[in-house]
Design an enzyme around this catalytic site. Structure first.
Site, PDB file in Angstrom:
ATOM      1  N   GLN A  30      -2.648  57.585  52.376  1.00 60.04           N
ATOM      2  CA  GLN A  30      -2.456  57.309  54.385  1.00 60.04           C
ATOM      3  C   GLN A  30      -3.761  56.746  53.379  1.00 60.04           C
ATOM      4  O   GLN A  30      -4.564  57.585  53.275  1.00 60.04           O
ATOM      5  CB  GLN A  30      -3.302  58.187  55.514  1.00 60.04           C
ATOM      6  N   HIS A  72      -0.039  55.176  62.969  1.00 61.78           N
ATOM      7  CA  HIS A  72       0.755  53.967  62.780  1.00 61.78           C
ATOM      8  C   HIS A  72       2.620  53.717  62.208  1.00 61.78           C
ATOM      9  O   HIS A  72       2.369  54.898  61.077  1.00 61.78           O
ATOM     10  CB  HIS A  72      -0.804  52.903  62.422  1.00 61.78           C
TER      11      HIS A  72
HETATM   12  P1  5GP Z   1      -1.901  53.715  55.617  1.00 55.83           P
HETATM   13  O1  5GP Z   1      -1.964  53.196  54.516  1.00 55.83           O
HETATM   14  O2  5GP Z   1      -2.869  54.407  56.204  1.00 55.83           O
HETATM   15  O3  5GP Z   1      -0.002  53.729  56.187  1.00 55.83           O
HETATM   16  O4  5GP Z   1      -1.730  51.862  56.145  1.00 55.83           O
HETATM   17  C1  5GP Z   1      -2.702  51.306  56.635  1.00 55.83           C
HETATM   18  C2  5GP Z   1      -2.528  49.284  56.895  1.00 55.83           C
HETATM   19  O5  5GP Z   1      -3.670  49.148  57.036  1.00 55.83           O
HETATM   20  C3  5GP Z   1      -2.707  48.642  55.435  1.00 55.83           C
HETATM   21  O6  5GP Z   1      -1.325  48.517  55.052  1.00 55.83           O
HETATM   22  C4  5GP Z   1      -3.697  47.755  55.324  1.00 55.83           C
HETATM   23  O7  5GP Z   1      -2.968  46.727  54.169  1.00 55.83           O
HETATM   24  C5  5GP Z   1      -3.473  47.910  57.409  1.00 55.83           C
HETATM   25  N1  5GP Z   1      -5.224  47.653  57.619  1.00 55.83           N
HETATM   26  C6  5GP Z   1      -6.015  48.246  57.127  1.00 55.83           C
HETATM   27  N2  5GP Z   1      -7.060  47.553  58.061  1.00 55.83           N
HETATM   28  C7  5GP Z   1      -6.757  46.318  58.681  1.00 55.83           C
HETATM   29  C8  5GP Z   1      -7.401  45.516  59.483  1.00 55.83           C
HETATM   30  O8  5GP Z   1      -8.149  45.623  60.034  1.00 55.83           O
HETATM   31  N3  5GP Z   1      -6.838  45.208  60.115  1.00 55.83           N
HETATM   32  C9  5GP Z   1      -4.900  45.014  59.847  1.00 55.83           C
HETATM   33  N4  5GP Z   1      -4.187  43.966  60.282  1.00 55.83           N
HETATM   34  N5  5GP Z   1      -3.926  45.799  58.988  1.00 55.83           N
HETATM   35  C10 5GP Z   1      -5.278  46.722  58.352  1.00 55.83           C
END
Ligand code: 5GP
Ligand code: ZN
Length: 135
Positions: free
Chosen positions: A94, A100
């Site tokens: 994460q 999400h």
């Molecule tokens: P996690 O690693 O927390 O499961 O996923 C975070 C996701 O959010 C990543 O796939 C990254 O590319 C996406 N992400 C991070 N910042 C932004 C943003 O400002 N806009 C969008 N559309 N995606 C984002």
């Protein structure tokens, strides 16, 4: 809404972004760094750091929404398969600490690897773990 949370700002329209779907509880946007074409994020509008903090009704509705969008992606993007990924905690990958769901359409030739190295625990070890969790 948490003031310093980027996903709170995106989900609630404080920062404009693309939107695939929106209702009073959720916004669905495209991931800025997609694993594949159509990689989207289901964002609850109400802040929760992760699954531990998520209200039950939001958890249930998020999965129903994932189901609807998976069918849409299959039909409109001609995806051959579909991963739903949800990371909790830094050790689990994460990076944004607002709950999400990742919706990742998969294509036969997409070259992505999403998964884990399979372990080989003994039957006894499996039984012990099951007992620990079923108590
Ligand atoms: P996690 O690693 O927390 O499961 O996923 C975070 C996701 O959010 C990543 O796939 C990254 O590319 C996406 N992400 C991070 N910042 C932004 C943003 O400002 N806009 C969008 N559309 N995606 C984002
Ligand atoms: Zn947030």
């Amino acid at each position: 809404m948490k003031d310093d949370c980027i996903f709170c700002k995106l989900a609630n329209g404080i920062i404009p972004t693309n939107s695939l779907y929106e209702d009073e509880k959720f916004k669905v946007i495209l991931d800025a760094n997609p694993a594949t074409k159509g990689h989207a994020l289901i964002l609850p509008k109400e802040h929760a750091d992760n699954i531990y903090d998520l209200p039950d009704d939001t958890a249930a509705e998020a999965f129903v929404l994932a189901k609807k969008l998976s069918a849409k992606m299959r039909d409109r993007l001609h995806a051959d398969g579909f991963n739903i990924v949800q990371n909790n905690g830094e050790v689990a990958g994460q990076t944004v600490f607002h709950f999400h769901l990742h919706l990742i359409p998969r294509y036969a030739d997409d070259g992505q690897v999403i998964g884990w190295k399979p372990g080989k625990p003994s039957a006894e070890e499996l039984q012990k773990t099951a007992a620990l969790l079923s108590e």
